[in-house]
Design a protein around this motif. Structure first.
Motif, PDB file in Angstrom:
ATOM      1  N   TYR A  70       0.809  -1.226   0.000  1.00 54.25           N
ATOM      2  CA  TYR A  70       0.000   0.000   0.000  1.00 54.25           C
ATOM      3  C   TYR A  70       0.837   1.269   0.000  1.00 54.25           C
ATOM      4  CZ  TYR A  70       0.962  -1.483   4.799  1.00 54.25           C
ATOM      5  OH  TYR A  70       1.585  -1.961   5.920  1.00 54.25           O
ATOM      6  N   SER A  74      10.485   7.474   9.554  1.00 56.72           N
ATOM      7  CA  SER A  74      11.210   7.098   8.328  1.00 56.72           C
ATOM      8  C   SER A  74      10.736   5.738   7.838  1.00 56.72           C
ATOM      9  CB  SER A  74      12.714   7.006   8.624  1.00 56.72           C
ATOM     10  OG  SER A  74      12.964   5.907   9.474  1.00 56.72           O
ATOM     11  N   ARG A  87       2.186   0.886  13.807  1.00 57.58           N
ATOM     12  CA  ARG A  87       0.826   0.404  13.566  1.00 57.58           C
ATOM     13  C   ARG A  87       0.829  -1.087  13.274  1.00 57.58           C
ATOM     14  NH1 ARG A  87      -1.772   4.771   9.338  1.00 57.58           N
ATOM     15  NH2 ARG A  87      -1.928   6.542  10.755  1.00 57.58           N
ATOM     16  N   GLU A 120      -1.400  -2.195  11.474  1.00 53.95           N
ATOM     17  CA  GLU A 120      -1.964  -2.048  10.112  1.00 53.95           C
ATOM     18  C   GLU A 120      -3.301  -2.763   9.964  1.00 53.95           C
ATOM     19  OE1 GLU A 120      -0.365   0.242   8.839  1.00 53.95           O
ATOM     20  OE2 GLU A 120       1.786   0.002   9.089  1.00 53.95           O
ATOM     21  N   ARG A 130       5.412  -8.451  14.189  1.00 56.19           N
ATOM     22  CA  ARG A 130       4.967  -7.081  14.452  1.00 56.19           C
ATOM     23  C   ARG A 130       4.297  -6.998  15.832  1.00 56.19           C
ATOM     24  NH1 ARG A 130       5.719  -3.079  10.884  1.00 56.19           N
ATOM     25  NH2 ARG A 130       4.434  -1.222  11.020  1.00 56.19           N
ATOM     26  N   LEU A 171      -4.821   0.745   9.307  1.00 53.79           N
ATOM     27  CA  LEU A 171      -5.323   1.361   8.082  1.00 53.79           C
ATOM     28  C   LEU A 171      -6.808   1.002   7.964  1.00 53.79           C
ATOM     29  CD1 LEU A 171      -2.325   0.523   5.755  1.00 53.79           C
ATOM     30  CD2 LEU A 171      -3.185   2.825   6.236  1.00 53.79           C
ATOM     31  N   PRO A 189      -7.138   6.378   6.944  1.00 55.35           N
ATOM     32  CA  PRO A 189      -7.755   5.797   5.743  1.00 55.35           C
ATOM     33  C   PRO A 189      -6.667   5.464   4.729  1.00 55.35           C
ATOM     34  CG  PRO A 189      -8.151   8.179   5.855  1.00 55.35           C
ATOM     35  CD  PRO A 189      -7.467   7.789   7.125  1.00 55.35           C
ATOM     36  N   ILE A 223      -5.069   5.288   1.221  1.00 60.23           N
ATOM     37  CA  ILE A 223      -5.238   6.031  -0.033  1.00 60.23           C
ATOM     38  C   ILE A 223      -4.318   5.373  -1.071  1.00 60.23           C
ATOM     39  CG2 ILE A 223      -4.984   8.306  -1.153  1.00 60.23           C
ATOM     40  CD1 ILE A 223      -5.346   9.547   1.680  1.00 60.23           C
ATOM     41  N   LEU A 283       3.685   8.757   0.792  1.00 60.41           N
ATOM     42  CA  LEU A 283       3.100   7.450   1.127  1.00 60.41           C
ATOM     43  C   LEU A 283       1.924   7.193   0.209  1.00 60.41           C
ATOM     44  CD1 LEU A 283       2.825   7.909   4.984  1.00 60.41           C
ATOM     45  CD2 LEU A 283       4.785   7.186   3.662  1.00 60.41           C
ATOM     46  N   TYR A 284       1.216   8.290  -0.098  1.00 63.88           N
ATOM     47  CA  TYR A 284       0.035   8.221  -0.963  1.00 63.88           C
ATOM     48  C   TYR A 284      -0.052   9.568  -1.665  1.00 63.88           C
ATOM     49  CZ  TYR A 284      -1.430  10.306   3.445  1.00 63.88           C
ATOM     50  OH  TYR A 284      -1.482  11.063   4.586  1.00 63.88           O
TER      51      TYR A 284
END
Ligand code: SAM
Ligand code: SF4
Length: 348
Positions: free
Chosen positions: A66, A106, A157, A159, A178, A197, A227, A229, A303-304
């Motif tokens: 993503y 980062s 996160r 995720e 994780r 996410l 959200p 993206i 990132l998006y």
């Protein structure tokens, strides 16, 4: 449904089935946002804590499907900000902008060894500021070293708690690893930040309910809900992405169940819809992270697409945030903004 929301606002408990019921019913969204806003006010007050976000490297060894920073994305100009410049950005954020937390974020860039990070953390800590790291998966020993050198908090996160989806979208990574990192962060004594996410293809109301229950189970001190993206240079380029409404609902339910944690109004919410962050601050959020990375680097930390504020200087970003806070009758936090959940549980 309204009674269920009222009950959650008082007791901070909902079953998986009840969470799913609320997530599926859009007719009660406004009641949910209002209830989360009330719980936010009762437990963490009206102050909004500002964090100075420094995106110091967009180099990443991972390949999350993503994310625009993924290793296989060749259409991105990679950068690393050197130690001296990172320090100067932090110094400006503290001394000139008056910010009380520095967030160093980062990709998973192995260039910044523990030794380099320790040196940097010790220097920044002398500015009398709280420090948050968001640099990915490390060992318990490394987390302990960061803590010892001045780091206070860490954002990682999960995720998604849907292990099959995680496996699909985070190739080469392990969900269990994780989750282990989150335990290690707690063990290291860092304020524990996680999140998820919303809107990855395949995520369901069931999996969001599991995410929220997972946040409670791990004893998170901060939760960021973003959200998803779609980025054109990733395998998920054709995905429709998350909606602001679902992201706000997941965030608001998180506030109802974890009343005393810190919750940021995420940048992705603002990128998705004008006033997205404002709506988030009125639906349970109490933190905002103005970006203080120099504009020359910031446009490469994509990132998006359309990452909000990309064109603003650090001072302009801060002013925008302050204007937003006063427009909704709230105030800027004057202390380090340590998570109340962390302070409340520290000596237990
Ligand atoms: N590399 C570290 C990590 O993954 O924990 C920290 C930086 S990473 C860019 C921060 C967060 O960006 C991730 O946890 C992920 O949730 C979010 N992110 C990545 N791609 C995104 C996208 N396309 N839309 C929204 N958020 C995204
Ligand atoms: Fe790297 Fe983080 Fe992006 Fe994954 S989400 S590719 S770990 S920067």
């Amino acid at each position: 449904m309204k009674n269920l929301i009222k009950k959650a606002a008082l007791e901070h408990i909902l079953s998986r089935e009840e969470l799913i019921e609320i997530l599926r019913d859009d007719s009660c969204s406004e009641e949910l946002y209002k209830a989360a806003d009330g719980v936010r006010q009762k437990y963490v007050g009206d102050e909004i804590h500002l964090r100075a976000l420094i995106e110091f490297s967009n180099i990443c060894r991972n390949n999350c499907c993503y994310c625009g920073l993924r290793r296989d994305n060749k259409n991105i100009e990679r950068y690393r900000i050197d130690e001296e410049t990172i320090f100067k950005l932090a110094e400006h954020a503290v001394k000139v902008m008056g910010l009380k937390t520095i967030v160093l974020q980062s990709g998973e860039d192995m260039f910044y060894t523990t030794e380099k990070l320790e040196r940097l953390l010790q220097r920044i800590k002398k500015l009398d500021v709280a420090i948050t790291l968001s640099i990915g998966e490390k060992t318990l020993k490394e987390y302990q070293a960061y803590k010892k050198s001045g780091a206070d908090r860490f954002l990682l996160r999960i995720e998604t708690t849907d292990k099959d989806l995680y496996l699909r979208y985070d190739p080469g990574m392990s969900w269990e690893q994780r989750a282990q990192c989150l335990q290690d962060l707690k063990k290291a004594g860092l304020e524990l930040g996680s999140g998820c996410l919303v809107g990855l293809p395949g995520q369901t109301t069931e999996s969001y309910a599991d995410d929220i229950l997972f946040f409670k189970k791990i004893g998170a001190d901060m939760i960021g809900v973003g959200p998803f993206i779609a980025h054109p240079d990733t395998p998920l380029r054709n995905a429709s992405g998350g909606t602001l409404q679902m992201a706000l609902k997941v965030m608001a339910l998180t506030r109802l169940l974890l009343p005393d944690i810190n919750i940021p109004a995420t940048t992705a919410m603002e990128s998705l819809a004008p006033n997205g962050q404002k709506k988030a601050l009125q639906s349970g959020a109490n933190v905002i992270m103005p970006n203080v990375t120099l504009t020359t680097y910031r446009r490469h930390y994509e990132l998006y697409p359309g990452k909000s504020n990309t064109g603003y200087t650090p001072d302009e970003s801060l002013q925008k945030v302050k204007d937003l806070i006063s427009s909704i009758g709230r105030k800027v936090g004057q202390d380090f903004g340590t998570s109340k959940h962390f302070s409340n549980n520290f000596n237990k």
